[in-house]
Design an enzyme around this catalytic site. Structure first.
Site, short mmCIF file in Angstrom:
data_model
loop_
_atom_site.label_atom_id
_atom_site.label_comp_id
_atom_site.label_asym_id
_atom_site.label_seq_id
_atom_site.Cartn_x
_atom_site.Cartn_y
_atom_site.Cartn_z
N ALA A 1 38.18 26.06 41.21
CA ALA A 1 38.58 25.55 42.48
C ALA A 1 38.02 26.09 43.45
O ALA A 1 37.95 25.44 44.76
CB ALA A 1 40.09 25.89 42.42
N SER B 1 28.37 38.61 45.90
CA SER B 1 28.92 37.45 46.09
C SER B 1 29.97 37.23 47.10
O SER B 1 29.65 37.58 48.30
CB SER B 1 29.57 37.01 44.78
N PRO C 1 44.13 39.72 35.69
CA PRO C 1 43.46 40.96 36.37
C PRO C 1 42.09 40.27 37.09
O PRO C 1 41.38 39.52 36.06
CB PRO C 1 43.37 41.92 35.19
N SER C 2 41.75 40.63 38.08
CA SER C 2 40.50 39.89 38.36
C SER C 2 39.23 40.78 37.71
O SER C 2 39.44 41.92 37.32
CB SER C 2 40.20 40.25 39.98
N GLY C 3 38.21 39.85 37.53
CA GLY C 3 36.95 40.57 36.95
C GLY C 3 36.07 40.87 38.21
O GLY C 3 34.80 41.28 37.70
C1 LIG Z 1 40.31 32.85 41.37
C2 LIG Z 1 38.58 32.99 41.59
O1 LIG Z 1 38.20 32.19 42.63
N1 LIG Z 1 38.15 33.71 40.83
C3 LIG Z 1 36.65 33.87 40.95
C4 LIG Z 1 36.39 35.42 40.88
O2 LIG Z 1 36.70 35.88 39.62
P1 LIG Z 1 37.84 36.97 39.50
O3 LIG Z 1 37.65 37.26 37.99
O4 LIG Z 1 39.18 36.11 39.76
O5 LIG Z 1 37.73 38.02 40.25
O6 LIG Z 1 34.85 35.39 40.89
C5 LIG Z 1 34.02 34.85 39.92
C6 LIG Z 1 32.67 35.25 40.33
O7 LIG Z 1 32.35 34.42 41.38
C7 LIG Z 1 34.44 33.39 40.04
O8 LIG Z 1 33.70 32.74 38.71
C8 LIG Z 1 36.02 33.32 39.89
O9 LIG Z 1 36.51 31.89 39.71
MG LIG Z 2 29.11 33.80 44.87
#
Ligand SMILES: CC(=O)N[C@H]1[C@@H](OP(=O)(O)O)O[C@H](CO)[C@@H](O)[C@@H]1O
Ligand SMILES: [Mg+2]
Length: 653
Positions: free
Chosen positions: A465, A130, A604-606
């Site tokens: 967002a 992505s 924490p980011s996923g």
């Molecule tokens: C703050 C942010 O934009 N987080 C994103 C990002 O996830 P994180 O878990 O925050 O890395 O990637 C995801 C997949 O594309 C999306 O669903 C999500 O909204």
């Molecule tokens: Mg994407």
């Protein structure tokens, strides 16, 4: 989440077009007609030269390979020593590409077994990371309804990915095989039919990873349909349409790339035509698309070709000119361009190999084209961002207005919006107070917002967002449209309720019902702006965003942070939330109680190896200060790596 098949609704297709998609690679023939309800067009044949690649189909083998051979395949791709455990993140497995072959072999096996466990319904694997940088890759798994993999099955996927030996992998596989056989017994005692769709983005390592998934799924005896280079939402769309019995019949079934363009372009045109003789504003006549140097740039071209044909044929007024910039190879994927960069940095994208581009009407996609944000430069050269929150507001207000034209009391269907903690506070207030709709806050990630929209509303709008989102239409919506169709039969097509009905009928085909889709959302927003006679500045002025700041902090182990259910507060480490709350209170004092309360949270980011920080205040300086403080607290209390983060204010001093 329990799988609920969508009830079929016989209300007459809004768009009935017989399509003969040629098997030749370079010829796509459209034969379509719109129902008299939408227009009185006669049958119009279109001939379009395209470079659409037909999927490669590997027929399933009734005699899968032996366990010994499977073990050899699994052993050939062991778990890397540098990794303790694979985890299933916000959107599936996502790592630096060299760490992934082990997962890909096992997920090839897994996806075949998932299809078997659904009695032969078709499932999908999308190879993409992505919005992440080019060196990363990953996979998103699509269940047969086209949405994300069922939450219960995520655990099976993780166990299979982490099984220490091929022997243990085979034991786990056997449990899944018995599950499939138990739920869907066959006469010969074999596994039910298995079908796996595979798609990939433009990353350099995606073809090799795709080959591994395909090999492993075929080893299980599954039929594999390899769609090659496609966007994530296209792959999800193919899977959903392949299991046509799960689709309401207001949506024509089209399980291939041509069908994807056909459905969207024609329902978009149908929506534009409800504007009568409306003219397009000069500020929206050309739409510039930043493809993030990824797959979206390649795919959007097909819409341009269809629009040119519709233009020549003369039935649809107001089609915009599409101008794509940032193609694969023009620059590094997602780097200084694309939706993630534009939204997180609040900056315009770098335009690689493009000069003299008009910046009045622009969109940015992300690397797999499931996110879109809009932006423009005003007369003074100032950049303005219209993010997923703004899209949610525009789309919800539009749909609710159309519904009210038919049902002023709003008794028939429940509309609402799902947001995450990252939604700008002003958007939530606007949705509640001005649009007067229901708002639900869910955990970050499509799997959570999608489920919440499906669960809570008959028309559920969700947009993160960052621009990932869609609108889900439930059974009550289709009942409502059917009843309105019967009631309004014979009314004049310029009657407002009649117009509203035609608009609502066009939506489920235009709006990707499986996942967020940059191309579908872009067309939806453009059509709404056209019908309202707005440009980006009119839309932007609906409400002012609270100033905000997003950032990332590297820590040794981001799992030391846990949060409450909607991620607005940290529950561990214990001292963190108290410290964040003090920072918010101090900022509120500093702002003298003017405006909404400043807000900040961390999680924490996923999808990345980082902790995300979000802060919002009544001034940009306040938001920057709060974000800087939160970053320092994360670094100090959660095992930050390297030197402490610098304050954002340091740059502005
Ligand atoms: C703050 C942010 O934009 N987080 C994103 C990002 O996830 P994180 O878990 O925050 O890395 O990637 C995801 C997949 O594309 C999306 O669903 C999500 O909204
Ligand atoms: Mg994407």
């Amino acid at each position: 989440m329990k799988r609920k098949p969508i009830k079929k609704h016989i209300i007459g297709d809004i768009i009935q077009f017989n399509s003969t998609i040629g098997q030749q690679q370079h010829l796509l023939v459209f034969f379509y007609y719109f129902s008299t309800y939408l227009s009185s067009l006669p049958l119009v044949p279109f001939h379009l030269n395209t470079s659409i690649i037909m999927p490669k189909i590997y027929e399933g083998n009734s005699v899968p390979i032996s366990n010994a051979e499977l073990a050899t395949l699994i052993d050939a791709y062991p778990k890397p020593a540098s990794l303790t455990e694979y985890s299933y993140g916000t959107a599936g497995f996502r790592y630096e590409a060299s760490l992934l072959p082990c997962v890909f072999v096992r997920m090839g096996i897994f996806s075949a077994l998932r299809s078997a466990s659904l009695g032969g319904e078709e499932v999908g694997v999308m190879i993409t990371a992505s919005h992440n940088p080019e060196p990363d890759n990953g996979m998103k798994l699509a269940d047969s309804h086209g949405g994300m993999l069922d939450a219960d099955w995520e655990a099976h996927a993780v166990s299979l990915a982490n099984a220490p030996t091929s022997k243990q992998t085979l034991v786990l596989m056997d449990t899944l095989i018995q599950h499939a056989k138990g739920h869907h017994p066959t006469k010969d005692g074999k596994l039910p039919k298995m079908v796996v769709h595979v798609g990939r983005d433009t990353r350099s390592h995606s073809p090799q990873l795709a080959a591994l998934v395909i090999r492993a799924a075929r080893a299980m005896g599954a039929t594999v349909i390899d769609h090659g280079l496609v966007s994530t939402p296209m792959l999800h769309h193919f899977v959903m349409h392949a299991n046509g019995h799960l689709l309401p019949n207001i949506i024509p079934q089209r399980c291939n790339e041509s069908g994807y363009y056909e459905i969207m372009a024609l329902s978009y045109a149908a929506l534009l035509r409800t504007g009568g003789n409306r003219e397009r504003l000069s500020t929206t006549s050309k739409l510039v698309i930043d493809g993030a140097c990824g797959i979206g740039a390649l795919k959007i071209e097909k819409f341009g070709q269809i629009f040119a044909m519709l233009q020549a044929e003369g039935s649809t007024k107001g089609l915009p000119l599409l101008h794509t910039v940032n193609y694969p190879g023009d620059g590094p994927l997602n780097d200084s361009c694309g939706a993630e960069y534009v939204q997180k940095q609040q900056l315009p994208p770098k335009l690689f190999k493009a000069s003299g581009v008009s910046k009045k009407y622009m969109t940015s996609f992300d690397g797999d084209a499931d996110r879109v944000v809009f932006h423009y430069e005003d007369e003074s050269g100032k950049f303005h961002l219209l993010d997923g929150d703004k899209i949610a507001v525009l789309v919800t207000a539009f749909i609710q207005e159309e519904i009210r034209c038919i049902d002023p009391e709003e008794q028939a269907v429940k509309c609402g919006v799902v947001q995450t903690a990252y939604a700008n506070g002003s958007s939530t207030l606007y949705l509640k107070n001005v649009v007067k709709t229901n708002v639900v806050i869910a955990k970050t990630g499509v799997k959570f917002v999608h489920a919440a929209a499906h669960h809570n509303f008959d028309v559920g709008v969700y947009f993160e967002a960052n621009g990932h989102g869609t609108v889900l239409f439930g059974p009550k919506f289709y009942d409502f449209v059917a009843a309105a169709g019967a009631r309004l039969r014979g009314t004049h097509r310029h009657d407002r309720a009649n117009i509203a009905l035609r608009r609502l009928r066009a939506l489920p085909a235009l709006v990707n019902q499986s996942v967020g889709d940059a191309m579908s959302d872009m067309l939806l927003v453009d059509a709404i702006l056209f019908l309202k006679g707005w440009d980006l500045s009119t839309w932007a002025k609906l409400y002012n965003d609270m100033p905000s700041k997003q950032a990332k902090v590297k820590v040794a182990d981001r799992t030391v942070i846990s949060t409450n259910d909607n991620e607005t507060a940290a529950t561990a480490p214990v001292s963190l939330q108290t410290a964040l709350q003090s920072a918010m209170d101090a900022m509120a004092l500093q702002e003298g109680g003017n405006g909404p309360k400043p807000r900040c949270f961390v999680r924490p980011s996923g999808t990345e190896d980082a902790v995300r920080v979000y802060a919002e205040a009544n001034s940009q300086r306040g938001a920057d200060t709060l974000a800087s403080e939160a970053m320092m607290l994360v670094h100090k209390l959660c095992g930050g790596v390297g030197s402490p983060p610098k304050s954002f204010l340091a740059n502005s001093l």
